[in-house]
Design a protein around this motif. Structure first.
Motif, PDB file in Angstrom:
ATOM      1  N   GLU A  23       2.607  -3.345  10.661  1.00  0.00           N
ATOM      2  CA  GLU A  23       2.753  -1.974  11.156  1.00  0.00           C
ATOM      3  C   GLU A  23       2.085  -1.034  10.172  1.00  0.00           C
ATOM      4  OE1 GLU A  23       6.728  -0.864  12.073  1.00  0.00           O
ATOM      5  OE2 GLU A  23       7.245  -2.827  12.925  1.00  0.00           O
ATOM      6  N   PHE A  24       1.366  -0.049  10.694  1.00  0.00           N
ATOM      7  CA  PHE A  24       0.589   0.833   9.829  1.00  0.00           C
ATOM      8  C   PHE A  24       0.462   2.202  10.487  1.00  0.00           C
ATOM      9  CE2 PHE A  24      -2.040  -2.037  12.350  1.00  0.00           C
ATOM     10  CZ  PHE A  24      -2.727  -1.149  13.168  1.00  0.00           C
ATOM     11  N   PRO A  25       0.259   3.242   9.690  1.00  0.00           N
ATOM     12  CA  PRO A  25       0.029   4.579  10.269  1.00  0.00           C
ATOM     13  C   PRO A  25      -1.346   4.656  10.901  1.00  0.00           C
ATOM     14  CG  PRO A  25      -0.182   4.646   7.887  1.00  0.00           C
ATOM     15  CD  PRO A  25       0.310   3.271   8.221  1.00  0.00           C
ATOM     16  N   LEU A  26      -1.455   5.500  11.912  1.00  0.00           N
ATOM     17  CA  LEU A  26      -2.740   5.711  12.572  1.00  0.00           C
ATOM     18  C   LEU A  26      -3.415   6.907  11.926  1.00  0.00           C
ATOM     19  CD1 LEU A  26      -1.691   5.137  16.298  1.00  0.00           C
ATOM     20  CD2 LEU A  26      -2.868   3.554  14.764  1.00  0.00           C
ATOM     21  N   PRO A  27      -4.539   6.712  11.253  1.00  0.00           N
ATOM     22  CA  PRO A  27      -5.139   7.798  10.451  1.00  0.00           C
ATOM     23  C   PRO A  27      -5.652   8.966  11.278  1.00  0.00           C
ATOM     24  CG  PRO A  27      -6.602   5.896  10.562  1.00  0.00           C
ATOM     25  CD  PRO A  27      -5.309   5.459  11.163  1.00  0.00           C
ATOM     26  N   LEU A  28      -5.937   8.754  12.558  1.00  0.00           N
ATOM     27  CA  LEU A  28      -6.503   9.835  13.364  1.00  0.00           C
ATOM     28  C   LEU A  28      -5.440  10.723  13.999  1.00  0.00           C
ATOM     29  CD1 LEU A  28      -9.398   7.910  15.154  1.00  0.00           C
ATOM     30  CD2 LEU A  28      -9.477   9.270  13.054  1.00  0.00           C
ATOM     31  N   LEU A  29      -4.162  10.344  13.840  1.00  0.00           N
ATOM     32  CA  LEU A  29      -3.089  11.122  14.452  1.00  0.00           C
ATOM     33  C   LEU A  29      -2.194  11.706  13.359  1.00  0.00           C
ATOM     34  CD1 LEU A  29      -2.002   8.813  17.415  1.00  0.00           C
ATOM     35  CD2 LEU A  29      -3.371  10.887  17.528  1.00  0.00           C
ATOM     36  N   PRO A  30      -1.789  12.961  13.501  1.00  0.00           N
ATOM     37  CA  PRO A  30      -0.875  13.557  12.511  1.00  0.00           C
ATOM     38  C   PRO A  30       0.465  12.822  12.490  1.00  0.00           C
ATOM     39  CG  PRO A  30      -1.892  15.245  13.895  1.00  0.00           C
ATOM     40  CD  PRO A  30      -2.211  13.924  14.530  1.00  0.00           C
ATOM     41  N   LEU A  63       0.837  -1.202   0.000  1.00  0.00           N
ATOM     42  CA  LEU A  63       0.000   0.000   0.000  1.00  0.00           C
ATOM     43  C   LEU A  63       0.870   1.251   0.000  1.00  0.00           C
ATOM     44  CD1 LEU A  63      -2.769  -1.113   2.516  1.00  0.00           C
ATOM     45  CD2 LEU A  63      -2.812  -1.213   0.021  1.00  0.00           C
ATOM     46  N   THR A  64       1.596   1.421  -1.089  1.00  0.00           N
ATOM     47  CA  THR A  64       2.525   2.546  -1.272  1.00  0.00           C
ATOM     48  C   THR A  64       3.536   2.635  -0.131  1.00  0.00           C
ATOM     49  OG1 THR A  64       1.096   4.180  -0.177  1.00  0.00           O
ATOM     50  CG2 THR A  64       0.789   3.857  -2.535  1.00  0.00           C
ATOM     51  N   ARG A  65       3.934   1.477   0.357  1.00  0.00           N
ATOM     52  CA  ARG A  65       4.979   1.349   1.375  1.00  0.00           C
ATOM     53  C   ARG A  65       4.595   1.952   2.716  1.00  0.00           C
ATOM     54  NH1 ARG A  65      10.587   2.612  -1.959  1.00  0.00           N
ATOM     55  NH2 ARG A  65      10.212   1.154  -3.651  1.00  0.00           N
ATOM     56  N   ASP A  66       3.341   2.210   2.938  1.00  0.00           N
ATOM     57  CA  ASP A  66       2.910   2.746   4.220  1.00  0.00           C
ATOM     58  C   ASP A  66       2.684   1.639   5.243  1.00  0.00           C
ATOM     59  OD1 ASP A  66       2.981   5.345   3.343  1.00  0.00           O
ATOM     60  OD2 ASP A  66       0.913   5.323   2.635  1.00  0.00           O
ATOM     61  N   VAL A  67       2.432   0.430   4.769  1.00  0.00           N
ATOM     62  CA  VAL A  67       2.132  -0.698   5.644  1.00  0.00           C
ATOM     63  C   VAL A  67       3.231  -1.746   5.470  1.00  0.00           C
ATOM     64  CG1 VAL A  67       0.482  -2.524   6.192  1.00  0.00           C
ATOM     65  CG2 VAL A  67      -0.342  -0.275   5.483  1.00  0.00           C
TER      66      VAL A  67
END
Length: 786
Positions: A697-704, A627-631
């Motif tokens: 591992e993934f970014p948390l969408p609710l946090l900047p 997923l575009t290297r975000d995950v």
């Protein structure tokens, strides 16, 4: 009317008389002006047979005369004399300069700049004196120079600029106490930090602002801005971010990507800035047809075609292209084909958005390396840098090999900057390779802390030097304590033993437990291990070692199992034996930048000592970015076996115990064989273990993104089993259950990159367990470097 003079003379008209009167008046006026006005300066000339210098105490008279530039007896004009005056002033050696012609003598009166008695900095709070004094040239006991002081003020302001304080101003001032001495003071007005209030992008369609912000070094300021150090506006960092954006798009196949502009707009209070990147993304391209061709008769095209591992349809990345070229040129070198180069010919297909690549093997120019010059390394020895080159003086020149050497020098992480360039040597067929580096500190002092529900607080500290004495060697000391366990270790690594591509290592470790977690006995274990590591290929290594090991169990509780009581009776035991490690790791620098694997197999043969056994372990790690290297998805498989020789019985100090990181959701030593016939039910360890861990591992969408917080989820499954002696109970009569019992757990993780180090929070929940297992629901680890 006409009038005669009575003698037949010429008639004179009134107009003629007036003209004569005006002419006489002009002549008289010019004559008076010439008497009153002085001679023009440029018409004056001087000749001095002698020069007298007054007022110079520390500056030699010869130095003054060299700046004057007038030889005795030389005729000079007033303009030339003024130019000599200007040269003396511009020398910066004197506070005042005066020239006075006195007949045939030129008198030069000077006042020297005073000597600096003390240098101080006032008004600085954010940056300490030592940091700022290190960037200036003015020093006590040196002659004061206004130009140097101004340059020093600019250097101090530059240091504040790097800290994000664009409004900082520095004013140099001097205080004259007496005796031709001055105190130099730099008055600093720091101003506030200029924060990046918002990072925005215009023209991006394939990726969101959030994804692009994650690729940048600069971050947006947020609620936690006190902990975020990358949210200050630093112009140099913006330039670095522009390159990171280009790399971000190019790695994803956007070959036409361009940054059209970068604008910075200050807020009304000028304490924040809004940065906008205007982009042109273009289209994403993939690899099309990949072929190898050559007109050289000695080149087997089919053999080289098999070395092309790129699959058509894969997203274009420069790494894949460069890796393939390197493989082909390496094959040519192995086949003894000198001066053969690989030139990729790329054909663009805009209709299908593909890039056809034809790797053409051509004969390059016969150019040799004359020499390799290295500069800037004040601590690091030349040989440490030189051994990163796979070529030497006299070898054929290969530009790609020079680029690869530059990359290897950067990967040493000994230098702030690395510049590798070439220039023509003594002839057209000779090249000089120049390496210019700027060194940086390579030592670190690390402190760490951990907290677990079963063990409590643990502390650790380590001192590491990665470039010991500039030899490229690594030294590390570390100590740990917590949960009844104390340990210390020392390691040394020489990456080029005896000048060869062989690494020599030396490890010493000592561990002592005092009624540690899930055990009611004390233990001592010491290890001494020298080793040699040989490269087998670009990604594979073979390590050989010899291990001397000593272990002892003491103070076994009366309530413990008879198994532990019997092992205590063996006392201190020593083992010695050889071992080896086979490893393969292409996660960094492999053909696929989005995926890689690590495989490591270890075996140690303890064939000398009181007990003989073979210890084997296997570790397999597979990572893939999606997923575009975000995950990032990661799968880890590991296992071990301890096989006793000659009927010997293994001890708890030799058997395997699973840590809380190996099988999350369970305590240290919380799983595995236990003697349920006794009250304390100490962990006995096992001869075999197998664990599988799957995590994402993934970014948390609710946090900047600027908070540096991301999330994760995991699933662990595994077991620890097997004993040589299963006679449990106080008298050793009832057998111990050492069967294979599968355990599993799930959990969530929170990762937080902070200025004090990376933090990881694990929240675990066991799914499958045994009634006697010891669980752990929460873990917090933190480490930091200073």
């Amino acid at each position: 009317m006409t009038r005669g003079d009575g003698r037949g003379g010429r008639a004179v008209t009134g107009t003629a008389v007036g003209a004569r009167i005006r002419s006489l008046f002009i002549i008289l006026f010019v004559s008076l002006c010439s008497i009153a006005m002085p001679e023009r300066a440029d018409a004056q000339s001087y000749r001095f047979s002698n020069v007298r210098i007054e007022g110079n105490e520390n500056i030699e008279a010869a130095t003054v005369l060299s700046y004057l530039g007038i030889a005795p007896g030389e005729t000079v004009s007033a303009g030339e004399l003024n130019a000599a005056y200007q040269r003396l002033v511009a020398s910066g050696l004197f506070e005042t300069v005066e020239l006075e012609p006195a007949g045939g003598t030129l008198v030069i009166r000077v006042t020297e700049w005073p000597v600096i008695r003390e240098v101080s900095i006032e008004g600085n709070k954010r940056l300490d004196d030592d940091t700022l004094l290190a960037v200036i040239q003015s020093q006590p006991a040196r002659v004061y120079s206004p130009s140097v002081a101004e340059a020093d003020a600019a250097a101090i302001a530059e240091a504040y600029l790097a800290a994000g304080r664009l409004a900082a101003s520095v004013t140099p001032k001097i205080i004259r106490p007496s005796n031709n001495r001055v105190d130099l003071v730099f008055e600093v007005a720091e101003g506030g930090v200029t924060e990046v209030e918002r990072l925005s992008f215009v023209g991006n369609r394939a990726f969101t602002d959030r994804q692009l912000r994650r690729a940048l070094e600069t971050k947006q300021a947020g609620v936690l801005r006190a902990l975020i150090r990358a949210d200050t506006l630093v112009p140099d960092r913006l330039e670095f971010d522009k390159q990171k954006l280009r790399d971000f798009y190019l790695q994803r196949g956007y070959i036409d990507f361009r940054i059209l502009s970068v604008t910075s707009e200050f807020s009304r209070e000028r304490n924040a800035v809004f940065v906008t990147f205007t982009l042109h993304e273009g289209q994403q391209f993939r690899f099309g047809k990949l072929t190898v061709s050559s007109d050289l008769p000695e080149v087997d095209v089919e053999r080289y075609q098999r070395e092309v591992k790129i699959r058509p349809g894969k997203v274009y990345t420069p790494q894949l292209l460069e890796a393939t070229i390197t493989r082909l040129e390496l094959l040519a070198t192995q086949q003894g084909l000198r001066f053969v180069r690989v030139e990729p010919r790329v054909t663009r297909n805009d209709a299908e958005l593909t890039l056809d690549v034809d790797f053409q093997l051509v004969r390059g120019p016969r150019v040799f390396i004359e020499r390799i010059d290295i500069e800037g390394n004040t601590t690091t020895l030349d040989r440490v840098i030189r051994r990163q080159f796979r070529v030497a003086e006299g070898d054929p020149f290969n530009p790609r090999e020079i680029q690869a050497a530059a990359r290897r020098i950067r990967e040493l992480d000994y230098f702030e900057t690395v510049e590798v360039s070439t220039e023509e040597g003594s002839g057209p067929d000779q090249v000089i390779v120049k390496v210019k580096v700027v060194e940086k500190p390579t030592g670190s002092l690390s402190f760490g802390a951990s907290y677990t529900t079963g063990v409590g607080i643990g502390l650790n500290a380590s001192l590491t030097e990665r470039n010991f004495l500039g030899r490229g060697q690594t030294l590390e000391f570390s100590v740990q304590t917590g949960g009844g366990t104390q340990s210390g270790s020392f390691s040394f690594l020489e990456p080029a033993f005896l000048g060869r591509d062989v690494a020599f290592g030396l490890d010493l470790a000592y561990t002592q437990t005092d009624n540690a977690s899930n055990s009611s006995y004390d233990s001592r274990i010491g290890v001494f291990r020298p080793s040699l590591t040989f490269p087998l290929s670009e990604y594979a290594d073979l390590g050989l070692r010899a291990t001397v090991r000593a272990s002892e169990m003491r103070n076994v509780s009366p309530n413990s199992s008879a198994i532990l009581t019997a092992e205590q009776g063996l006392g201190m035991q020593y083992q010695f034996g050889p071992g080896y490690t086979l490893s393969f790791d292409n996660r960094a620098g492999g053909l696929n930048p989005d995926a890689g694997v690590l495989v490591r197999f270890n075996q140690d043969f303890y064939v000398a000592g009181e007990q003989d056994f073979i210890q084997s372990t296997l570790l397999f790690v597979a990572e893939r970015k999606m997923l575009t290297r975000d995950v990032t998805f990661r799968a880890v498989l590991e296992g071990g076996a301890l096989y006793s020789l000659s009927g010997d019985v293994t001890k708890a100090t030799e058997r395997f115990f699973l840590s809380a990181n190996q099988l999350r959701g369970f305590d240290v030593g919380g799983v595995g064989p236990r003697d349920l016939n006794v009250s304390n039910q100490d962990a006995l360890g096992g001869n075999y273990y197998a664990v599988a861990r799957f995590e994402v591992e993934f970014p948390l969408p609710l946090l900047p993104d600027e908070y540096g917080i991301s999330g994760g989820a995991f699933f662990d499954v595994g077991s620890l089993w097997g004993l040589d002696n299963t006679a449990g109970g106080p008298a050793g009569a009832n057998p111990v259950d050492d069967s294979f019992h599968l355990r599993s757990s799930i959990g969530l993780s929170v990762f937080w990159e902070t200025p004090i180090g990376p933090l990881r929070f694990n929240f675990s929940k066991p799914l499958v367990k045994q009634p006697y297992d010891r669980e752990r629901f929460f873990d917090l680890t933190v480490s930091t470097e200073f």
